[in-house]
Design an enzyme around this catalytic site. Structure first.
Site, PDB file in Angstrom:
ATOM      1  N   ASP A  95     -10.306   2.997   1.434  1.00 42.41           N
ATOM      2  CA  ASP A  95     -10.585   2.559   2.815  1.00 42.41           C
ATOM      3  C   ASP A  95     -11.208   3.712   3.601  1.00 42.41           C
ATOM      4  OD1 ASP A  95      -9.586  -0.069   2.661  1.00 42.41           O
ATOM      5  OD2 ASP A  95      -7.532   0.622   2.982  1.00 42.41           O
TER       6      ASP A  95
ATOM      7  N   LYS B 201       0.820  -1.231   0.000  1.00 40.61           N
ATOM      8  CA  LYS B 201       0.000   0.000   0.000  1.00 40.61           C
ATOM      9  C   LYS B 201       0.844   1.268   0.000  1.00 40.61           C
ATOM     10  CE  LYS B 201      -4.311  -1.622   2.071  1.00 40.61           C
ATOM     11  NZ  LYS B 201      -5.331  -1.426   3.080  1.00 40.61           N
TER      12      LYS B 201
END
Ligand code: NDP
Length: 297
Positions: free
Chosen positions: A121, A85
């Site tokens: 997210d 990420k």
């Protein structure tokens, strides 16, 4: 493990997927493929083949090759999970503001030869808090347990939504330092919970408590700290989506309003779907596929 060229040989232009290590456990293919299968034909030109969501097992030193292969095979986009990420950012041409501030990307889109990076997210947490827990953080304090990647996402979102103060506790206090890379406006609305005794008193006072640790992943896990106290006025959010955790059960027993992490997972996926297709995600279909999978159907 199959080599990357072989893994990507299964794809066609317009497909999507997830890159990570490990990646076998990911639930994203379940709900994305259900969405594409049932929804695509009804809304898209039937000449355009239904996209398929793939899993790609990509090791740390294969990340550049994976992004290149995705571009070469004209994928629509990718989800990015552990451990890529943060490192994937160096392959991205444009970042959305949340991804830039967090230094973490979980969604890539490939358009006109450019790679765009997003953090969905953040949207996943926001939508779940609003729609499922029905909690508006504006003007209110909140307590986050855990300062890993997920704790950081949640802290940023709560501050963006106007929380008056975000208290953060972490088992290892060293990890709390990274919050201070943020600008002074954000940092002024974060307070570190220094001790377990302080954790007890903060948990009694705030209306919203969030478990952003990985405690609860294992069936026998108890609370992240035994000092946490719940009451009937609390709103409680657990990011764990695999089961009803001891944290959730304890909060429910005290009369609190409680949700787990399944909604956050679903809503982050829905946002990725919207980025890739430019169309609203079929949430009911996605939720049903996810729930059936969780119930072992
Ligand atoms: P990280 O590895 O970045 O952070 C893990 C956190 O858990 C750290 O704060 C760590 O504390 C804490 N922790 C681990 N073990 C314990 C323990 N025994 N007692 C107290 N604290 C502990 O993970 P992420 O932030 O990426 O993920 C955290 C969880 O969130 C995962 O379980 C993941 O499945 C879930 N998740 C859910 C999502 C959803 O959509 N619902 C999305 C993303 C993640 P320390 O620093 O002291 O080790």
């Amino acid at each position: 493990m199959e080599n990357l060229v072989k893994q990507f040989s299964q794809v066609k232009p317009g497909d999507v997927g997830i890159i990570g290590d490990p990646v076998e456990h990911s639930l994203s293919p379940v709900f994305h493929n259900a969405a594409f299968k049932t929804w695509w034909g009804a809304f898209r030109d039937r000449d355009e083949l239904t996209p398929v969501y793939h899993r790609f097992h990509v090791l740390h030193d294969q990340l550049a090759e994976a992004v290149d292969l995705a571009k070469k095979h004209q994928l629509r986009g990718l989800n990015v999970t552990i451990p890529h990420k943060e490192t994937v950012i160096k392959f991205v041409d444009n970042l959305d503001p949340a991804a830039e501030r967090l230094g973490a990307v979980n969604t890539l889109s490939f358009q006109e030869g450019k790679v765009k990076g997003f953090n969905t997210d953040v949207d996943g947490f926001r939508r779940s808090l609003e729609r499922e827990l029905e909690f508006d953080p504006e003007g209110k304090p909140a307590l986050i347990l855990g300062a890993g990647g997920t704790g950081k996402i949640i802290a940023l979102q709560l501050i963006n939504q106007g929380a008056s103060m975000v208290y953060i506790w972490n088992r290892d206090p060293q990890r709390l330092r990274k919050f201070f890379d943020w600008d002074s406006d954000l940092v002024s609305r974060i307070k570190i919970v220094e001790s377990e005794d302080e954790l007890g008193s903060v948990s009694r006072e705030v209306p919203l408590i969030i478990n952003a640790t990985s405690v609860g992943l294992k069936e026998k896990d108890l609370l992240p700290s035994s000092k946490i106290e719940f009451n009937k006025d609390h709103y409680v959010f657990d990011v764990i989506y695999h089961r009803e955790t001891f944290f959730m059960k304890s909060a429910k027993q005290a009369g609190a309003k409680v949700i787990g992490g399944l909604g956050m997972l679903l809503f982050q996926g829905a946002k990725s779907f919207e980025i890739w297709t430019g169309a609203p995600a079929p949430l009911d279909i996605m939720r049903q596929a996810l729930q059936s999978k969780m119930e072992g159907k």
